[in-house]
Scaffold this active site. Structure first.
Site, mmCIF file in Angstrom:
data_model
loop_
_atom_site.group_PDB
_atom_site.id
_atom_site.type_symbol
_atom_site.label_atom_id
_atom_site.label_comp_id
_atom_site.label_asym_id
_atom_site.label_seq_id
_atom_site.Cartn_x
_atom_site.Cartn_y
_atom_site.Cartn_z
ATOM 1 N N GLY A 14 -29.259 -30.868 -61.193
ATOM 2 C CA GLY A 14 -30.095 -30.192 -60.195
ATOM 3 C C GLY A 14 -30.080 -28.701 -60.500
ATOM 4 O O GLY A 14 -29.661 -28.274 -61.587
ATOM 5 N N LEU A 15 -30.522 -27.898 -59.548
ATOM 6 C CA LEU A 15 -30.597 -26.457 -59.805
ATOM 7 C C LEU A 15 -29.238 -25.848 -60.082
ATOM 8 O O LEU A 15 -29.092 -25.019 -60.982
ATOM 9 C CB LEU A 15 -31.250 -25.751 -58.614
ATOM 10 N N HIS A 43 -32.463 -34.134 -56.631
ATOM 11 C CA HIS A 43 -32.908 -33.875 -55.275
ATOM 12 C C HIS A 43 -33.463 -32.470 -55.065
ATOM 13 O O HIS A 43 -34.304 -32.258 -54.197
ATOM 14 C CB HIS A 43 -31.775 -34.155 -54.301
ATOM 15 N N GLY A 50 -38.533 -23.214 -49.220
ATOM 16 C CA GLY A 50 -38.358 -21.972 -49.944
ATOM 17 C C GLY A 50 -36.928 -21.504 -50.043
ATOM 18 O O GLY A 50 -36.000 -22.222 -49.692
ATOM 19 N N THR A 235 -21.042 -39.213 -54.722
ATOM 20 C CA THR A 235 -20.199 -39.614 -55.852
ATOM 21 C C THR A 235 -19.454 -38.412 -56.445
ATOM 22 O O THR A 235 -18.371 -38.567 -56.986
ATOM 23 C CB THR A 235 -21.037 -40.265 -56.974
ATOM 24 N N HIS A 257 -31.169 -31.782 -39.303
ATOM 25 C CA HIS A 257 -32.409 -30.991 -39.350
ATOM 26 C C HIS A 257 -33.328 -31.413 -38.205
ATOM 27 O O HIS A 257 -33.449 -32.599 -37.929
ATOM 28 C CB HIS A 257 -33.100 -31.232 -40.692
ATOM 29 N N ARG A 273 -42.507 -24.846 -38.978
ATOM 30 C CA ARG A 273 -42.297 -24.002 -37.795
ATOM 31 C C ARG A 273 -42.360 -22.533 -38.186
ATOM 32 O O ARG A 273 -42.843 -21.707 -37.430
ATOM 33 C CB ARG A 273 -40.964 -24.347 -37.133
ATOM 34 N N GLU A 394 -24.664 -27.835 -53.445
ATOM 35 C CA GLU A 394 -24.395 -28.485 -52.158
ATOM 36 C C GLU A 394 -23.069 -29.229 -52.139
ATOM 37 O O GLU A 394 -22.435 -29.391 -51.104
ATOM 38 C CB GLU A 394 -25.551 -29.422 -51.782
HETATM 39 C C1 LIG Z 1 -35.881 -32.942 -48.129
HETATM 40 C C2 LIG Z 1 -35.083 -31.707 -48.361
HETATM 41 C C3 LIG Z 1 -35.702 -30.477 -48.373
HETATM 42 C C4 LIG Z 1 -34.962 -29.322 -48.591
HETATM 43 N N1 LIG Z 1 -35.599 -28.116 -48.547
HETATM 44 C C5 LIG Z 1 -34.870 -26.990 -48.733
HETATM 45 C C6 LIG Z 1 -35.506 -25.714 -48.689
HETATM 46 O O1 LIG Z 1 -36.707 -25.605 -48.486
HETATM 47 N N2 LIG Z 1 -34.741 -24.625 -48.879
HETATM 48 C C7 LIG Z 1 -33.397 -24.712 -49.125
HETATM 49 O O2 LIG Z 1 -32.765 -23.687 -49.279
HETATM 50 N N3 LIG Z 1 -32.785 -25.907 -49.201
HETATM 51 C C8 LIG Z 1 -33.482 -27.045 -49.003
HETATM 52 N N4 LIG Z 1 -32.851 -28.256 -49.057
HETATM 53 C C9 LIG Z 1 -31.468 -28.323 -49.540
HETATM 54 C C10 LIG Z 1 -31.438 -28.180 -51.044
HETATM 55 O O3 LIG Z 1 -32.561 -28.810 -51.597
HETATM 56 C C11 LIG Z 1 -30.212 -28.815 -51.670
HETATM 57 O O4 LIG Z 1 -29.071 -28.419 -50.997
HETATM 58 C C12 LIG Z 1 -30.095 -28.383 -53.134
HETATM 59 O O5 LIG Z 1 -31.272 -28.682 -53.825
HETATM 60 C C13 LIG Z 1 -28.920 -29.027 -53.816
HETATM 61 O O6 LIG Z 1 -28.955 -28.706 -55.188
HETATM 62 P P1 LIG Z 1 -27.806 -29.135 -56.152
HETATM 63 O O7 LIG Z 1 -28.130 -28.585 -57.483
HETATM 64 O O8 LIG Z 1 -26.502 -28.776 -55.540
HETATM 65 O O9 LIG Z 1 -27.857 -30.728 -56.178
HETATM 66 P P2 LIG Z 1 -29.044 -31.758 -56.522
HETATM 67 O O10 LIG Z 1 -30.332 -31.125 -56.749
HETATM 68 O O11 LIG Z 1 -28.946 -32.827 -55.491
HETATM 69 O O12 LIG Z 1 -28.594 -32.332 -57.910
HETATM 70 C C14 LIG Z 1 -27.499 -33.189 -58.058
HETATM 71 C C15 LIG Z 1 -27.445 -33.660 -59.493
HETATM 72 O O13 LIG Z 1 -26.229 -34.343 -59.719
HETATM 73 C C16 LIG Z 1 -26.455 -35.565 -60.383
HETATM 74 N N5 LIG Z 1 -25.353 -36.445 -60.015
HETATM 75 C C17 LIG Z 1 -24.941 -36.793 -58.763
HETATM 76 N N6 LIG Z 1 -23.854 -37.562 -58.830
HETATM 77 C C18 LIG Z 1 -23.549 -37.704 -60.147
HETATM 78 C C19 LIG Z 1 -22.521 -38.381 -60.856
HETATM 79 N N7 LIG Z 1 -21.570 -39.048 -60.228
HETATM 80 N N8 LIG Z 1 -22.540 -38.338 -62.214
HETATM 81 C C20 LIG Z 1 -23.516 -37.652 -62.874
HETATM 82 N N9 LIG Z 1 -24.495 -36.977 -62.237
HETATM 83 C C21 LIG Z 1 -24.505 -37.001 -60.894
HETATM 84 C C22 LIG Z 1 -27.821 -35.984 -59.912
HETATM 85 O O14 LIG Z 1 -28.411 -36.856 -60.832
HETATM 86 C C23 LIG Z 1 -28.538 -34.648 -59.872
HETATM 87 O O15 LIG Z 1 -29.004 -34.319 -61.149
HETATM 88 C C24 LIG Z 1 -33.580 -29.412 -48.815
HETATM 89 C C25 LIG Z 1 -32.965 -30.648 -48.809
HETATM 90 C C26 LIG Z 1 -33.681 -31.787 -48.521
HETATM 91 C C27 LIG Z 1 -32.964 -33.090 -48.368
#
Ligand SMILES: Cc1cc2nc3c(=O)[nH]c(=O)nc-3n(C[C@H](O)[C@H](O)[C@H](O)COP(=O)(O)OP(=O)(O)OC[C@H]3O[C@@H](n4cnc5c(N)ncnc54)[C@H](O)[C@@H]3O)c2cc1C
Ligand code: SF4
Ligand code: SF4
Ligand code: FES
Lengths: 647, 241
Positions: A14-15, A43, A50, A235, A257, A273, A394
């Site tokens: 993810g990001l 995700h 934003g 996980t 939310h 909103r 996250e």
């Molecule tokens: C519907 C929705 C809308 C949102 N909108 C906003 C917004 O507008 N603004 C904002 O600030 N936040 C928003 N959020 C929150 C935000 O999107 C997330 O908190 C953030 O994108 C998480 O990024 P991340 O890189 O931590 O994890 P993620 O993007 O969830 O990436 C996790 C990665 O880990 C990998 N992974 C997971 N478990 C394993 C494993 N055991 N082994 C190998 N790989 C694994 C997955 O494949 C994935 O690539 C939103 C959340 C949701 C649910």
């Protein structure tokens, strides 16, 4: 067993994971990324609304700066955050947004001249200064003093993740997708990689590295009813809890939310909103101004969700086959706006529930959305008690969110943390030798193989999907917006049974390959145990703070609970161990948030007394010493000029 | 009375010795607002525990779940069974590598496509953390975003006659990606570089222009417009030569 080595192993594409990988690759390190799914399907791509950064380009952001952003974040967290980390975040967020622009994100830009907008539910005209024409613009989000949320329509996560992954392509960083890390390889307080199961063919492999980074996102799916992607099953946080030594922080801090749609629980962004959408009740009456005259629909999420639930409990909800809900009214925003700036929202309403938001009301209810808690790390992202393990995004509890995160602060966190923590990971990897202990890796793999064997061939009787559903039902019923001692005790007792059931699961198919049922069965112990840590943490915390609201303890109690919960699980067959540590240095003393209307019990210590125990208190709980002194990035009382300047 | 639906699903597990591709039928009572995502979960959890398929966002955003539903490539998560007849045939997307049952490897194909097109901003400029961002007109940003909205689901490739014949064809998604960077003033690639990328049989010249892709794209990308733009650009480049 195949063993794959690299300098840095990033679990998660993810990001947060990709930005870290880029930071490490820039230092010339050999980086490997793992992901359950192709990176662009992570995700992060689903985030709509934003990212917050105090660029102050829009006229509605005038006077904004990182200090104001920091103030909003600390208040939003209900003083549960680490104020220094929030500061590192707010200071770097504008740089991160500009860097993403440089990488290629097509941010929406300021258009000079008069613009028609909605402010506090009313039509208004603002005049954008033509001097700022073409700079990154922003929209309103909840709990913020200014319009600060940078966006690309309502596909922000998508464009930012696609751009980030383009950088990964450009730098040639390999991503092994459809790979699931299932156990960390570690000994004597040092982590050297992970055991991984291929979701293509079921192969078990070892990935060995100097530094291992967990960036696996949230665990929302443990709740069953959640806005999260279905792969968010915790996980990654389980990898840490499973070690027995790395603590998870503030697991009871779970964000609900305000606007999941009914049914399906798909999110419609807070940007609805922010752009002027209103919440209405069964009588189509706008109720939020009665509860929150100042912020109305745009108070922080914990507050809006609580008010919605409160209003429904007064009998003002709309009854439906799918339970009670309220309405989100977007009609006045007009077709043009809904088909451009809120186009994903429009599509979701049309396709999934057959509601046209241009002419109809959208059924919404508060839905599990975000995990503030997670793997506890120091300000460099280094995990407590386990050298060589880092976590961010996250899944981590870095802790800029405390007990409630602001909308737009999470996506921004992933990128900022990737920049900041990525450098620390690189630094660590550059000064560390690769330690390929094949025996150790083999031992770890063996434990997983035994587990698989017993799931496939043992004499268990439980159906994994039933256990999973039951865990979600318990959490959603008892560990949600309103919590009580009695309900939480029931949850703890019931979840204990689920942990036992999880041990007794039998997989019905022995099909070779990825075997979807086996995949779920391998995750179920982690889901059950994390659910337990959430419920037990909530039961023990006898106060209300941010998203953790106890009806039987409605006050925020700064004299006893201005702390962070830490939970470890040293004996797999025993009980988890709970400890508490100071939240971090206090610069802004605890006070009123300005919304929510809660009661407060003041701290008995002085701020100086509190601050003195931060370093020793956290070190005693396993915090590794960060690369610079605690407080080095927290300018003392910078907020004073801000607050006093206003008066 | 609700309907009883029959799902005829393509089954094949390449990791299983002697497995042969075949069709299996599963019956399910339809419930209100049932979509193919929920239906497949019900089938897996109650009848076919080894059934393989891919969902991530279940909200029509991530592009994971494209499959052939009654002969048409589309996103399964946002397809309601109420819009379909009693018998629903599910096949994996053609063209992409089959991983098992309804699961195909779109991820690797799209990564390779991105590498081939060098799907990133080509610029000599260095990022300066102290400097204000470079300006961009909001209309330009919106135009880039229109193409950037592609979710790499693969429907357009599955529906494209050329792609089935020429495995190296970039497909609508690939051409659209070229458009995305052509529109972007930050990308410094010159006409010569673009010309080499697009003016081949794998690029625009392979495209028959019947626009099956435009018809099936679940995100309604303006593919027609983008192709026209690329063609105009390419003929301009050719003339300039
Ligand atoms: C519907 C929705 C809308 C949102 N909108 C906003 C917004 O507008 N603004 C904002 O600030 N936040 C928003 N959020 C929150 C935000 O999107 C997330 O908190 C953030 O994108 C998480 O990024 P991340 O890189 O931590 O994890 P993620 O993007 O969830 O990436 C996790 C990665 O880990 C990998 N992974 C997971 N478990 C394993 C494993 N055991 N082994 C190998 N790989 C694994 C997955 O494949 C994935 O690539 C939103 C959340 C949701 C649910
Ligand atoms: S127009 Fe036809 S040939 Fe060209 S990309 Fe689309 S489907 Fe393929
Ligand atoms: S262009 Fe449309 S159909 Fe093709 S991959 Fe992108 S979103 Fe899917
Ligand atoms: S599951 Fe993401 S588009 Fe269908």
């Amino acid at each position: 067993m195949r063993v794959i080595t690299s300098d840095v192993l990033v679990i998660g594409a993810g990001l947060a994971g990709e930005r870290t990988a880029i930071a490490c690759a820039k230092e010339g390190l050999d980086v490997m990324i793992l992901s359950l799914v192709p990176p662009r399907r992570s995700h992060s791509s689903a985030a709509q609304g934003g990212m917050q950064a105090a660029l102050a380009n829009s006229v509605m952001g005038e006077g904004d700066n990182p200090t104001v952003h920091w103030l909003d974040t600390v208040k939003g967290s209900d003083w549960g955050c680490d104020q220094e980390v929030a500061r590192i975040f707010a200071d770097n967020a504008p740089i991160a947004m500009r860097e993403m622009a440089h990488f290629g994100v097509p941010w929406n830009r300021v258009k000079g001249g008069e613009q028609q907008v909605f402010i506090k539910g009313k039509k208004a005209t603002i005049t954008e200064d033509s001097v700022n024409e073409g700079l990154i613009t922003a929209r309103a989000f909840g709990g913020t003093a200014k319009w600060r949320t940078c966006y690309t329509a309502d596909g922000t996560g998508h464009t930012v993740l696609y751009t980030m992954d383009n950088m990964v392509l450009q730098m040639g960083i390999p991503v092994h997708d459809r790979m699931e890390a299932i156990r960390l390889i570690h000994r004597d307080g040092r982590c050297i990689g992970a055991i991984v199961r291929s979701l293509r063919d079921g192969e078990i492999l070892a990935y060995v590295a100097k530094a291992t980074v967990i960036a696996t996102g949230g665990y929302g799916r443990i709740y069953g009813e959640s806005t999260n992607a279905i792969i968010n099953e915790g996980t990654g946080s389980w990898l840490a809890l499973q070690t027995g030594i790395v603590p998870l922080g503030n697991m009871e801090a779970v964000q609900v939310h305000p606007t999941g749609i009914v049914p399906t629980d798909i999110l419609v962004t807070e940007g609805c909103r922010g752009d002027g959408g209103l919440l209405l009740d069964v009588d189509e009456y706008r109720f939020m101004p009665d509860y929150e005259p100042e912020k109305m629909e745009l108070a922080s999420r914990d507050v809006v969700s609580r008010r919605m639930k409160e209003h429904m409990l007064k009998g003002k909800g709309v009854k439906s086959d799918y339970g009670e809900h309220l309405w989100l009214d977007l009609r006045h925003l007009g077709e043009q706006h809904l088909k451009t700036k809120l186009r994903e929202v429009y599509d979701i309403c049309m396709y999934f529930i057959g509601v046209n938001p241009i002419t109809e009301l959208v059924p919404v209810r508060p839905t599990q959305h975000y995990s503030m808690g997670g793997i506890r790390v120091n300000k460099d992202g280094h995990a407590y008690n386990l050298e060589g393990l880092f976590a961010l995004g996250e899944v981590a509890c870095w802790d800029m969110h405390g007990f409630n995160r602001l909308g737009g602060n999470s996506l921004a966190e992933t990128v900022v943390a990737g920049m900041v923590i990525g450098k620390e990971v690189a630094k660590y990897a550059l000064q560390t030798d690769l330690s390929i202990e094949l025996g150790l890796a083999e031992e770890a793999a063996q434990m997983e193989r035994r587990k698989m064997d017993s799931l496939l061939n043992g004499d268990g009787t439980e159906n994994v999907y039933e256990v999973r559903d039951e865990i979600g039902r318990i959490l959603t019923k008892y560990v949600h917006i309103f919590r009580t001692g009695e309900g939480l005790q029931t949850a703890v007792d019931e979840l204990k049974k689920q942990i036992e059931r999880a041990k007794n699961v039998k997989v019905r198919t022995t099909a070779p390959g990825m075997n979807p049922e086996l995949s779920t069965a391998l995750r179920i112990e982690g889901m059950a145990k994390q659910a337990y840590t959430i419920a037990k943490g909530a039961l023990d915390r006898t106060e209300s703070r941010g998203a953790h609201y106890r009806e039987d303890y409605p006050a925020r109690d700064d004299s006893n609970w201005l702390n962070r919960t830490l939970v470890r699980w040293p004996d797999p067959d025993g009980e988890p161990v709970y400890e508490y540590e100071p939240v971090g240095l206090l610069d802004l003393p605890p006070g009123d948030r300005g919304y929510g209307g809660g009661q407060m019990i003041d701290m008995t210590k002085t701020v100086d007394e509190y601050n003195e125990q931060v370093d020793p208190g956290q070190t005693a709980k396993g915090r590794l010493s960060p690369s610079e002194a605690t407080g080095a990035r927290l300018p003392k009382e910078a907020w004073r000029a801000e607050l006093e300047g206003k008066e | 009375m609700g309907r009883t639906l029959t799902f005829k699903i393509f089954r094949y597990n390449p990791t299983k010795d002697n497995d042969q591709p075949h069709i299996e039928a599963y019956r399910l009572e339809e419930i209100p607002r049932l979509n193919v995502f929920s239906a497949l979960n019900m089938i897996r959890e109650q009848q076919a525990p080894d059934l393989m398929y891919d969902f991530v966002c279940r909200a029509g955003i991530c592009g994971s779940c494209a499959m052939m539903i009654n002969g048409r490539p589309t996103l399964a998560c946002r397809t309601l069974t109420s819009d379909l007849p009693d018998t629903i045939e599910l096949f994996p997307l053609p063209f992409f590598k089959l991983l098992g049952d309804l699961s195909v490897d779109t991820g690797v194909w799209f990564r390779e496509m991105g590498e081939r097109l060098e799907s990133w901003i080509h610029t000599q400029k260095q990022f300066d953390p102290e400097a204000q961002e470079e300006r961009m007109d909001n209309a330009t940003a919106n135009k880039i975003y229109e193409s950037e909205r592609c979710i790499e689901c693969g429907c357009c490739i599955a529906g494209c006659a050329t792609a089935q014949v020429y495995p190296d064809f970039l497909g609508a998604a690939g051409l659209n990606r070229i458009g995305r960077f052509l529109f972007d003033p930050r990308d410094e690639r010159g006409d010569q570089e673009w010309f080499e990328l697009v003016s081949t049989d794998e690029g625009v010249f392979g495209c028959l222009g019947m626009m099956a892709c435009d018809d099936v794209c679940p995100k309604d990308l303006p593919l027609l417009e983008v192709f026209a733009y690329i063609r105009r650009k390419v003929s301009g480049m050719a003339l300039a030569k």
